[in-house]
Design a protein around this motif. Structure first.
Motif, PDB file in Angstrom:
ATOM      1  N   LEU A 221       0.843  -1.204   0.000  1.00 34.70           N
ATOM      2  CA  LEU A 221       0.000   0.000   0.000  1.00 34.70           C
ATOM      3  C   LEU A 221       0.874   1.249   0.000  1.00 34.70           C
ATOM      4  CD1 LEU A 221      -2.707  -0.874   2.714  1.00 34.70           C
ATOM      5  CD2 LEU A 221      -2.737  -1.378   0.271  1.00 34.70           C
ATOM      6  N   THR A 222       0.380   2.321  -0.593  1.00 36.02           N
ATOM      7  CA  THR A 222       1.116   3.589  -0.559  1.00 36.02           C
ATOM      8  C   THR A 222       1.085   4.146   0.862  1.00 36.02           C
ATOM      9  OG1 THR A 222      -0.852   4.902  -0.971  1.00 36.02           O
ATOM     10  CG2 THR A 222       0.366   4.157  -2.916  1.00 36.02           C
ATOM     11  N   VAL A 223       1.875   5.193   1.067  1.00 41.68           N
ATOM     12  CA  VAL A 223       1.890   5.882   2.355  1.00 41.68           C
ATOM     13  C   VAL A 223       0.474   6.348   2.702  1.00 41.68           C
ATOM     14  CG1 VAL A 223       2.647   8.037   3.464  1.00 41.68           C
ATOM     15  CG2 VAL A 223       4.317   6.565   2.295  1.00 41.68           C
ATOM     16  N   ALA A 224      -0.213   6.973   1.747  1.00 41.54           N
ATOM     17  CA  ALA A 224      -1.571   7.476   1.999  1.00 41.54           C
ATOM     18  C   ALA A 224      -2.511   6.330   2.370  1.00 41.54           C
ATOM     19  CB  ALA A 224      -2.099   8.211   0.769  1.00 41.54           C
ATOM     20  N   GLU A 225      -2.406   5.223   1.652  1.00 46.89           N
ATOM     21  CA  GLU A 225      -3.291   4.083   1.938  1.00 46.89           C
ATOM     22  C   GLU A 225      -2.987   3.471   3.313  1.00 46.89           C
ATOM     23  OE1 GLU A 225      -3.976   2.734  -2.729  1.00 46.89           O
ATOM     24  OE2 GLU A 225      -2.319   1.887  -1.574  1.00 46.89           O
ATOM     25  N   ASN A 226      -1.704   3.483   3.677  1.00 46.33           N
ATOM     26  CA  ASN A 226      -1.337   2.993   5.009  1.00 46.33           C
ATOM     27  C   ASN A 226      -1.971   3.841   6.102  1.00 46.33           C
ATOM     28  OD1 ASN A 226       0.745   0.744   5.677  1.00 46.33           O
ATOM     29  ND2 ASN A 226       1.416   1.560   3.684  1.00 46.33           N
ATOM     30  N   ILE A 227      -1.890   5.162   5.954  1.00 48.99           N
ATOM     31  CA  ILE A 227      -2.429   6.051   6.992  1.00 48.99           C
ATOM     32  C   ILE A 227      -3.962   5.998   6.992  1.00 48.99           C
ATOM     33  CG2 ILE A 227      -2.526   8.433   7.845  1.00 48.99           C
ATOM     34  CD1 ILE A 227       0.244   8.842   6.558  1.00 48.99           C
ATOM     35  N   ALA A 228      -4.537   5.827   5.783  1.00 49.58           N
ATOM     36  CA  ALA A 228      -6.005   5.795   5.678  1.00 49.58           C
ATOM     37  C   ALA A 228      -6.592   4.540   6.313  1.00 49.58           C
ATOM     38  CB  ALA A 228      -6.417   5.861   4.205  1.00 49.58           C
ATOM     39  N   TYR A 229      -5.783   3.493   6.370  1.00 54.41           N
ATOM     40  CA  TYR A 229      -6.294   2.180   6.784  1.00 54.41           C
ATOM     41  C   TYR A 229      -7.107   2.207   8.086  1.00 54.41           C
ATOM     42  CZ  TYR A 229      -6.445  -2.868   7.140  1.00 54.41           C
ATOM     43  OH  TYR A 229      -6.884  -4.163   7.235  1.00 54.41           O
ATOM     44  N   PRO A 230      -6.516   2.711   9.205  1.00 53.17           N
ATOM     45  CA  PRO A 230      -7.313   2.714  10.446  1.00 53.17           C
ATOM     46  C   PRO A 230      -8.488   3.684  10.385  1.00 53.17           C
ATOM     47  CG  PRO A 230      -5.201   3.808  10.794  1.00 53.17           C
ATOM     48  CD  PRO A 230      -5.149   3.183   9.431  1.00 53.17           C
ATOM     49  N   LEU A 231      -8.356   4.729   9.562  1.00 53.77           N
ATOM     50  CA  LEU A 231      -9.447   5.710   9.458  1.00 53.77           C
ATOM     51  C   LEU A 231     -10.652   5.077   8.770  1.00 53.77           C
ATOM     52  CD1 LEU A 231      -7.335   8.794   8.354  1.00 53.77           C
ATOM     53  CD2 LEU A 231      -8.634   8.607  10.483  1.00 53.77           C
ATOM     54  N   ILE A 232     -10.384   4.289   7.732  1.00 52.85           N
ATOM     55  CA  ILE A 232     -11.476   3.633   7.007  1.00 52.85           C
ATOM     56  C   ILE A 232     -12.093   2.536   7.878  1.00 52.85           C
ATOM     57  CG2 ILE A 232     -11.987   2.175   4.992  1.00 52.85           C
ATOM     58  CD1 ILE A 232      -9.776   3.835   3.506  1.00 52.85           C
ATOM     59  N   GLU A 233     -11.220   1.810   8.606  1.00 55.19           N
ATOM     60  CA  GLU A 233     -11.710   0.734   9.487  1.00 55.19           C
ATOM     61  C   GLU A 233     -12.580   1.273  10.621  1.00 55.19           C
ATOM     62  OE1 GLU A 233     -10.420  -2.980   9.809  1.00 55.19           O
ATOM     63  OE2 GLU A 233     -10.783  -2.371   7.737  1.00 55.19           O
ATOM     64  N   ASN A 234     -12.165   2.424  11.167  1.00 52.85           N
ATOM     65  CA  ASN A 234     -12.760   2.882  12.429  1.00 52.85           C
ATOM     66  C   ASN A 234     -13.704   4.063  12.304  1.00 52.85           C
ATOM     67  OD1 ASN A 234     -11.202   0.971  13.711  1.00 52.85           O
ATOM     68  ND2 ASN A 234      -9.523   2.382  14.092  1.00 52.85           N
ATOM     69  N   SER A 235     -13.910   4.578  11.109  1.00 57.33           N
ATOM     70  CA  SER A 235     -14.774   5.760  11.009  1.00 57.33           C
ATOM     71  C   SER A 235     -15.520   5.762   9.681  1.00 57.33           C
ATOM     72  CB  SER A 235     -13.936   7.033  11.126  1.00 57.33           C
ATOM     73  OG  SER A 235     -13.142   7.187   9.964  1.00 57.33           O
ATOM     74  N   ASP A 236     -16.491   6.641   9.582  1.00 53.44           N
ATOM     75  CA  ASP A 236     -17.248   6.776   8.322  1.00 53.44           C
ATOM     76  C   ASP A 236     -16.902   8.091   7.638  1.00 53.44           C
ATOM     77  OD1 ASP A 236     -18.684   4.429   8.956  1.00 53.44           O
ATOM     78  OD2 ASP A 236     -19.936   5.606  10.318  1.00 53.44           O
ATOM     79  N   LEU A 237     -15.684   8.549   7.813  1.00 51.36           N
ATOM     80  CA  LEU A 237     -15.310   9.853   7.263  1.00 51.36           C
ATOM     81  C   LEU A 237     -15.336   9.830   5.735  1.00 51.36           C
ATOM     82  CD1 LEU A 237     -12.221  10.685   9.520  1.00 51.36           C
ATOM     83  CD2 LEU A 237     -14.460  11.802   9.570  1.00 51.36           C
ATOM     84  N   PRO A 238     -15.791  10.942   5.122  1.00 52.13           N
ATOM     85  CA  PRO A 238     -15.759  11.020   3.668  1.00 52.13           C
ATOM     86  C   PRO A 238     -14.326  11.102   3.150  1.00 52.13           C
ATOM     87  CG  PRO A 238     -16.492  13.102   4.617  1.00 52.13           C
ATOM     88  CD  PRO A 238     -16.354  12.138   5.749  1.00 52.13           C
ATOM     89  N   GLU A 239     -14.166  10.726   1.873  1.00 50.46           N
ATOM     90  CA  GLU A 239     -12.842  10.591   1.280  1.00 50.46           C
ATOM     91  C   GLU A 239     -12.004  11.870   1.356  1.00 50.46           C
ATOM     92  OE1 GLU A 239     -11.146   9.125  -2.982  1.00 50.46           O
ATOM     93  OE2 GLU A 239     -13.179   8.502  -2.439  1.00 50.46           O
ATOM     94  N   ASP A 240     -12.653  13.021   1.090  1.00 51.69           N
ATOM     95  CA  ASP A 240     -11.862  14.262   1.093  1.00 51.69           C
ATOM     96  C   ASP A 240     -11.361  14.603   2.493  1.00 51.69           C
ATOM     97  OD1 ASP A 240     -14.515  14.659   1.717  1.00 51.69           O
ATOM     98  OD2 ASP A 240     -14.539  16.738   1.036  1.00 51.69           O
ATOM     99  N   GLU A 241     -12.144  14.234   3.512  1.00 51.44           N
ATOM    100  CA  GLU A 241     -11.689  14.502   4.875  1.00 51.44           C
ATOM    101  C   GLU A 241     -10.507  13.587   5.232  1.00 51.44           C
ATOM    102  OE1 GLU A 241     -14.310  14.869   8.617  1.00 51.44           O
ATOM    103  OE2 GLU A 241     -15.506  15.657   6.937  1.00 51.44           O
ATOM    104  N   ILE A 242     -10.592  12.343   4.782  1.00 49.66           N
ATOM    105  CA  ILE A 242      -9.493  11.403   5.025  1.00 49.66           C
ATOM    106  C   ILE A 242      -8.217  11.920   4.359  1.00 49.66           C
ATOM    107  CG2 ILE A 242      -8.629   9.075   4.465  1.00 49.66           C
ATOM    108  CD1 ILE A 242     -11.350   7.975   5.144  1.00 49.66           C
ATOM    109  N   LYS A 243      -8.365  12.428   3.131  1.00 42.98           N
ATOM    110  CA  LYS A 243      -7.220  12.986   2.404  1.00 42.98           C
ATOM    111  C   LYS A 243      -6.578  14.124   3.187  1.00 42.98           C
ATOM    112  CE  LYS A 243      -7.439  12.195  -2.507  1.00 42.98           C
ATOM    113  NZ  LYS A 243      -8.129  12.562  -3.727  1.00 42.98           N
TER     114      LYS A 243
END
Ligand code: ATP
Ligand code: MG
Length: 252
Positions: free
Chosen positions: A99-121
């Protein structure tokens, strides 16, 4: 939960691998909101303690309570739930290489929250800036130095603002400016977000700088817990030898 209440409590923890006992009756309490550093010799069982706190390893006997719940007796579902409140920086960073750096950091955010994509970015960008590596979203872990991986691991652990952050050697392998940067970040996590921190380090200077309390693991037990000042004044022979040995090494 009152301010002084213990957020993590290890009681009489025993753990052996094969016939070698690593933990021989560990007792440790971590107070909500504090930063506690665990010191101890290499191979003494410090990383195993952190893995027991987030339920990756189970003790043979004794209990590990996180927010008043025993993680040792949890099923997978309950463990997943409690881990939402625990961020961990692994000793080797443990990034997903595919996974890229961004995908690595996004991983727990996607698992643990319903945040929209732009907020995750945005969270990813902010966190990369905080660790001093802005703009590396699209790079892969294999293209990063050990120190950079460690910092990305930290960005991933911090991204969800968990209640507890477990840091396994956050400054090892970093140069002095980055050691200061990471230490400042650890302090910010406590002071700004009220996050409880448990840190393992071999870096005494950092331990003195960032800890509310220090614990010393020796021969399978926590033989000292106290403030930084109490650490300087302690008269436990093994702990004094450990500290003085380290200071000697750091002069080289
Ligand atoms: N999953 C495992 N299976 C078998 N043995 C293990 C496992 N995890 C740890 N150990 C052993 O337990 C002991 C303690 O390991 P641990 O990684 O906790 O040490 P440490 O205090 O973190 O050391 P260091 O400062 O070098 O990181 C070591 O002897 C290690 O080999
Ligand atoms: Mg370790």
């Amino acid at each position: 939960m009152s301010e002084k209440e213990n957020i993590i409590e290890m009681k009489e923890v025993y753990k052996a691998f094969g016939n070698k006992f690593v933990h021989k009756g560990i007792n440790l309490s971590v107070r909500e909101g504090e930063t506690l550093t665990i010191l101890g010799g290499s191979g003494g069982g410090k990383s195993v303690m952190l893995k027991q706190i987030n339920g990756l390893l189970k003790p043979d006997s004794g209990s590990v309570e996180v927010m008043n719940k025993n993680v040792c007796s949890m099923n997978d579902e309950e463990l997943t739930e409690v881990r939402k409140d625990i961020g961990m920086l692994f000793q080797g960073a443990a990034l997903f290489d595919s996974l890229t750096v961004a995908e690595n950091i996004a991983y727990p955010l996607i698992e643990n929250s319903d945040l929209p994509e732009d907020e995750i970015k945005e969270i990813i960008a902010t966190n990369l800036e905080m660790i001093g590596l802005p703009g590396i979203e699209d790079r892969y872990p294999n293209d990063l130095s050990g120190g950079m991986k460690k910092r990305v691991g930290l960005a991933r652990a911090m991204a969800t603002h968990p209640k507890i952050l477990l840091y396994d050697e956050p400054t090892t392998g970093l140069d002095p400016p980055n050691i200061s940067r990471i230490n400042e970040l650890i302090k910010t996590m406590r002071d700004k977000f009220g996050i409880t921190g448990v840190i393992i380090t071999h870096d005494l200077q950092s331990a003195y700088e960032i800890s509310d309390r220090i614990a010393f693991l020796h021969d399978g037990k926590i033989v000292f817990t106290g403030t930084v000042e109490e650490t300087w004044m302690n008269e436990i022979e093994e702990f004094r030898d450990f500290i003085e040995g380290k200071l000697e090494n750091q002069k080289d």
